[in-house]
Write a protein that holds these residues in place. Structure first.
Motif, short mmCIF file in Angstrom:
data_model
loop_
_atom_site.label_atom_id
_atom_site.label_comp_id
_atom_site.label_asym_id
_atom_site.label_seq_id
_atom_site.Cartn_x
_atom_site.Cartn_y
_atom_site.Cartn_z
N GLN A 1 0.85 -1.29 0.03
CA GLN A 1 -0.04 0.01 0.17
C GLN A 1 1.01 1.17 0.05
OE1 GLN A 1 -2.65 0.33 3.30
NE2 GLN A 1 -3.25 2.16 2.75
N HIS A 2 2.04 1.29 0.73
CA HIS A 2 2.80 2.52 0.81
C HIS A 2 3.95 2.43 0.03
CE1 HIS A 2 -0.02 3.66 3.95
NE2 HIS A 2 0.02 2.64 4.48
N GLY A 3 4.11 1.47 -0.80
CA GLY A 3 5.25 1.41 -1.96
C GLY A 3 6.33 0.43 -1.71
N GLU B 1 8.10 -0.06 1.69
CA GLU B 1 7.25 -0.55 2.72
C GLU B 1 7.38 -2.31 2.65
OE1 GLU B 1 2.80 -0.72 4.66
OE2 GLU B 1 2.71 -0.58 2.50
N ASP C 1 8.89 4.66 -2.60
CA ASP C 1 9.25 3.66 -3.54
C ASP C 1 10.76 3.31 -3.64
OD1 ASP C 1 6.84 2.64 -4.60
OD2 ASP C 1 6.61 4.21 -6.27
N HIS D 1 4.06 7.17 1.49
CA HIS D 1 4.45 6.26 0.52
C HIS D 1 6.10 6.75 0.04
CE1 HIS D 1 4.17 4.88 -3.68
NE2 HIS D 1 3.49 4.12 -3.24
#
Length: 184
Positions: free
Chosen positions: A47-49, A52, A88, A86
């Motif tokens: 959910q948070h990239g 995560e 990545d 978030h």
């Protein structure tokens, strides 16, 4: 990373564990969240990239390699260090190894070896995915099989209430139960 999980961990789980410990709590932690697994391509989406997903992998390895006392110290350190939201771009490996070093009893080399093994990481993602119940929000907290609403209830109070009802005694529960009786 998940602000709700960070809040619950720092304000409820970590202090409750420190107050009650393994004598009262049989803790099972599943770092998985709202992760989605694609079994065909063996890919993980969080959910948070990507950051995560990577952090979950480090945490899963720590849970597998140590006791709650040790892995909670590791995760507590991470919850202080990792920015929420978030992301990545992966966080530096040194952050995870620093937190492993701070958690007495966690072998940084074994932790990194686990994390850096793609096959083992996938197996852990599958294991934690299966162990994570259907849920509508994160964190999903269950005490003795009963869902706890962490926004409306206090973990220490819930655990103490159930523990003392089953005949257990713990000094940390005495004041909680006394206050609860005074309020009712």
């Amino acid at each position: 990373l998940c602000i709700d999980t960070q809040r619950f961990f720092n304000k409820q789980l970590y202090p409750t564990w420190n107050a009650l410990g393994p004598e009262v709590m049989d803790l099972h932690l599943y770092p998985f969240g709202n992760t989605k697994l694609d079994k065909d391509s063996q890919t993980v989406t969080c959910q948070h990239g990507e950051a995560e997903c990577d952090a979950n992998g480090w945490e899963q390895c720590a849970v597998e390699q140590s006791s709650p006392r040790v892995y909670l110290e590791f995760i507590h350190c991470l919850e202080q260090k990792l920015p929420m939201g978030h992301a990545d771009e992966l966080f530096p490996t040194s952050w995870f190894l620093d937190c492993a070093a701070a958690a007495d009893g966690l072998d940084e080399g074994k932790l990194q070896k686990c994390h850096d093994n793609p096959m083992l990481r996938w197996q852990l993602q599958e294991k934690y995915g299966k162990a994570t119940p259907e849920h509508s929000n994160i964190p999903w907290v269950v005490v003795n099989g009963i869902r706890m609403d962490e926004e409306k209830e206090d973990l220490l109070t819930v655990v103490c209430r159930q523990y003392t009802a089953a005949g257990g005694t713990a000094s940390a529960c005495s004041s909680v139960i006394t206050m609860e009786r005074e309020w009712n």
